[in-house]
Design a protein around this motif. Structure first.
Motif, mmCIF file in Angstrom:
data_model
loop_
_atom_site.group_PDB
_atom_site.id
_atom_site.type_symbol
_atom_site.label_atom_id
_atom_site.label_comp_id
_atom_site.label_asym_id
_atom_site.label_seq_id
_atom_site.Cartn_x
_atom_site.Cartn_y
_atom_site.Cartn_z
ATOM 1 N N LEU B 94 0.868 -1.172 0.000
ATOM 2 C CA LEU B 94 0.000 0.000 0.000
ATOM 3 C C LEU B 94 0.904 1.220 0.000
ATOM 4 N N LYS B 95 0.710 2.043 -1.000
ATOM 5 C CA LYS B 95 1.520 3.251 -1.088
ATOM 6 C C LYS B 95 0.608 4.441 -0.819
ATOM 7 N N VAL B 96 1.006 5.289 0.107
ATOM 8 C CA VAL B 96 0.185 6.453 0.456
ATOM 9 C C VAL B 96 0.958 7.725 0.130
ATOM 10 N N THR B 97 0.308 8.607 -0.621
ATOM 11 C CA THR B 97 0.910 9.914 -0.871
ATOM 12 C C THR B 97 -0.085 10.997 -0.466
ATOM 13 N N ALA B 98 0.452 12.174 -0.165
ATOM 14 C CA ALA B 98 -0.394 13.306 0.217
ATOM 15 C C ALA B 98 -0.242 14.409 -0.829
ATOM 16 N N ASN B 99 -1.343 15.051 -1.143
ATOM 17 C CA ASN B 99 -1.301 16.163 -2.090
ATOM 18 C C ASN B 99 -1.020 17.454 -1.324
ATOM 19 N N LEU B 100 0.266 17.775 -1.190
ATOM 20 C CA LEU B 100 0.643 19.006 -0.482
ATOM 21 C C LEU B 100 0.626 20.216 -1.410
ATOM 22 N N LEU B 101 0.573 19.951 -2.703
ATOM 23 C CA LEU B 101 0.517 21.041 -3.684
ATOM 24 C C LEU B 101 -0.825 21.771 -3.624
ATOM 25 N N ALA B 102 -1.890 21.015 -3.366
ATOM 26 C CA ALA B 102 -3.240 21.585 -3.459
ATOM 27 C C ALA B 102 -4.058 21.212 -2.220
ATOM 28 N N PRO B 103 -3.832 21.922 -1.109
ATOM 29 C CA PRO B 103 -4.559 21.599 0.115
ATOM 30 C C PRO B 103 -6.049 21.957 0.018
ATOM 31 N N VAL B 104 -6.846 21.204 0.752
ATOM 32 C CA VAL B 104 -8.265 21.544 0.909
ATOM 33 C C VAL B 104 -8.365 22.472 2.123
ATOM 34 N N ILE B 105 -8.864 23.665 1.911
ATOM 35 C CA ILE B 105 -8.936 24.655 2.989
ATOM 36 C C ILE B 105 -10.401 24.914 3.315
ATOM 37 N N ILE B 106 -10.724 24.744 4.589
ATOM 38 C CA ILE B 106 -12.102 24.891 5.051
ATOM 39 C C ILE B 106 -12.210 26.157 5.892
ATOM 40 N N ASP B 107 -13.210 26.944 5.597
ATOM 41 C CA ASP B 107 -13.536 28.082 6.452
ATOM 42 C C ASP B 107 -14.655 27.624 7.390
ATOM 43 N N THR B 108 -14.299 27.441 8.671
ATOM 44 C CA THR B 108 -15.248 26.823 9.603
ATOM 45 C C THR B 108 -16.381 27.772 9.974
ATOM 46 N N GLN B 109 -16.156 29.073 9.796
ATOM 47 C CA GLN B 109 -17.215 30.043 10.103
ATOM 48 C C GLN B 109 -18.191 30.162 8.931
ATOM 49 N N ALA B 110 -17.632 30.390 7.743
ATOM 50 C CA ALA B 110 -18.482 30.601 6.568
ATOM 51 C C ALA B 110 -19.012 29.282 6.010
ATOM 52 N N LYS B 111 -18.487 28.153 6.529
ATOM 53 C CA LYS B 111 -18.907 26.822 6.053
ATOM 54 C C LYS B 111 -18.623 26.657 4.565
ATOM 55 N N ARG B 112 -17.460 27.165 4.165
ATOM 56 C CA ARG B 112 -17.094 27.056 2.762
ATOM 57 C C ARG B 112 -15.760 26.353 2.618
ATOM 58 N N GLY B 113 -15.533 25.812 1.466
ATOM 59 C CA GLY B 113 -14.278 25.121 1.223
ATOM 60 C C GLY B 113 -13.751 25.391 -0.167
ATOM 61 N N ILE B 114 -12.443 25.146 -0.301
ATOM 62 C CA ILE B 114 -11.790 25.314 -1.599
ATOM 63 C C ILE B 114 -10.625 24.338 -1.642
ATOM 64 N N GLN B 115 -10.339 23.823 -2.819
ATOM 65 C CA GLN B 115 -9.043 23.153 -2.956
ATOM 66 C C GLN B 115 -8.132 24.168 -3.604
ATOM 67 N N TYR B 116 -7.175 24.634 -2.815
ATOM 68 C CA TYR B 116 -6.321 25.742 -3.228
ATOM 69 C C TYR B 116 -5.043 25.198 -3.864
ATOM 70 N N VAL B 117 -4.840 25.543 -5.120
ATOM 71 C CA VAL B 117 -3.658 25.052 -5.825
ATOM 72 C C VAL B 117 -2.566 26.114 -5.723
ATOM 73 N N MET B 118 -1.437 25.750 -5.122
ATOM 74 C CA MET B 118 -0.352 26.723 -4.978
ATOM 75 C C MET B 118 0.353 26.917 -6.309
ATOM 76 N N THR B 119 0.852 28.128 -6.544
ATOM 77 C CA THR B 119 1.463 28.411 -7.845
ATOM 78 C C THR B 119 2.969 28.188 -7.831
#
Lengths: 88, 135
Positions: B94-119
């Protein structure tokens, strides 16, 4: 697609608050400056495609793999926290 | 409310549900997601509420990588940062990798999310976390 010809230093305006400037042309390389509001995402297309592909590959579509993933990742996290502790 | 998800029917409250206005890359039309703690592992599920078969394992990356830098995004206390994990079975491995390039960022107040792709970043979409070999 709208196609425009521009020289270095010339600007294209998109909508109210986006400008695209051709900064320089050097052989195959075109340097472009983009000014846009912070909430506009600007990305190299190939980077977006990498993330698209990675997401498609990351979908867990087999119910067995959920349990499996949990067990394996539990081990992973224990292991990585041990390593972190050792490093400190 | 009871929602059908990839890990079964779940009782979800408003605090569990997040709107991603632009979906996420590859799933641009899926805007409604739930985040569920998967137990003691510190891992969470990201579950589509529009296509119940779509689910991801996400990982609260800053708990493990303290200097993880989400370049270009102004994080506040109300944000949570997750990384989508990719698990591939290669034979018995089992190979596990993490996507550190494009984190999922959650705004806990606004209840919104984005997958933010770093440039401009050295982070990879396939940062290796773990390879386990079984005999």
């Amino acid at each position: 697609m709208l196609v425009l010809t521009r020289k270095p230093g010339q600007i294209i305006r998109v909508g109210e608050n986006i400008t695209i400037e051709v900064i320089s042309v050097n052989g195959e390389h075109v340097k472009i400056g983009i000014s846009a509001p912070r909430d506009i995402t600007i990305l190299r297309e190939e980077i977006y495609e990498i993330v698209q592909g990675q997401n498609k590959e990351s979908v867990l579509n087999d119910s067995n793999s959920f349990t499996l993933a949990e067990i394996k990742l539990d081990e992973l996290l224990k292991k990585s926290s041990q390593q972190n502790n050792q490093n400190k | 409310m009871i929602c059908k998800t990839a890990i079964g029917e779940l009782e979800l409250g408003n605090d569990d549900i997040f709107i991603f206005p632009h979906g996420i890359p590859g799933f641009e039309n899926l805007t409604k997601w739930a985040i569920r703690d998967s137990g003691e592992t510190g891992l969470n599920w990201l579950l589509s509420l529009e296509r119940a078969e779509i689910a991801f394992v996400i990982w609260q990356v800053q708990d493990y990588i303290e200097d993880y830098n989400v370049q270009g995004f102004s994080l506040t206390d109300q944000h949570k940062v997750y990384s989508i994990l990719t698990m591939r079975n290669q034979g018995d491995n089992l190979k596990v990798t993490a996507n550190l390039l494009a984190p999922v960022i959650i705004d806990t107040q606004a209840k919104r999310g984005i997958q933010y792709v770093m440039t401009d970043t050295e982070y990879s979409a396939r940062t290796p976390l773990y390879t386990r070999e079984e005999k």
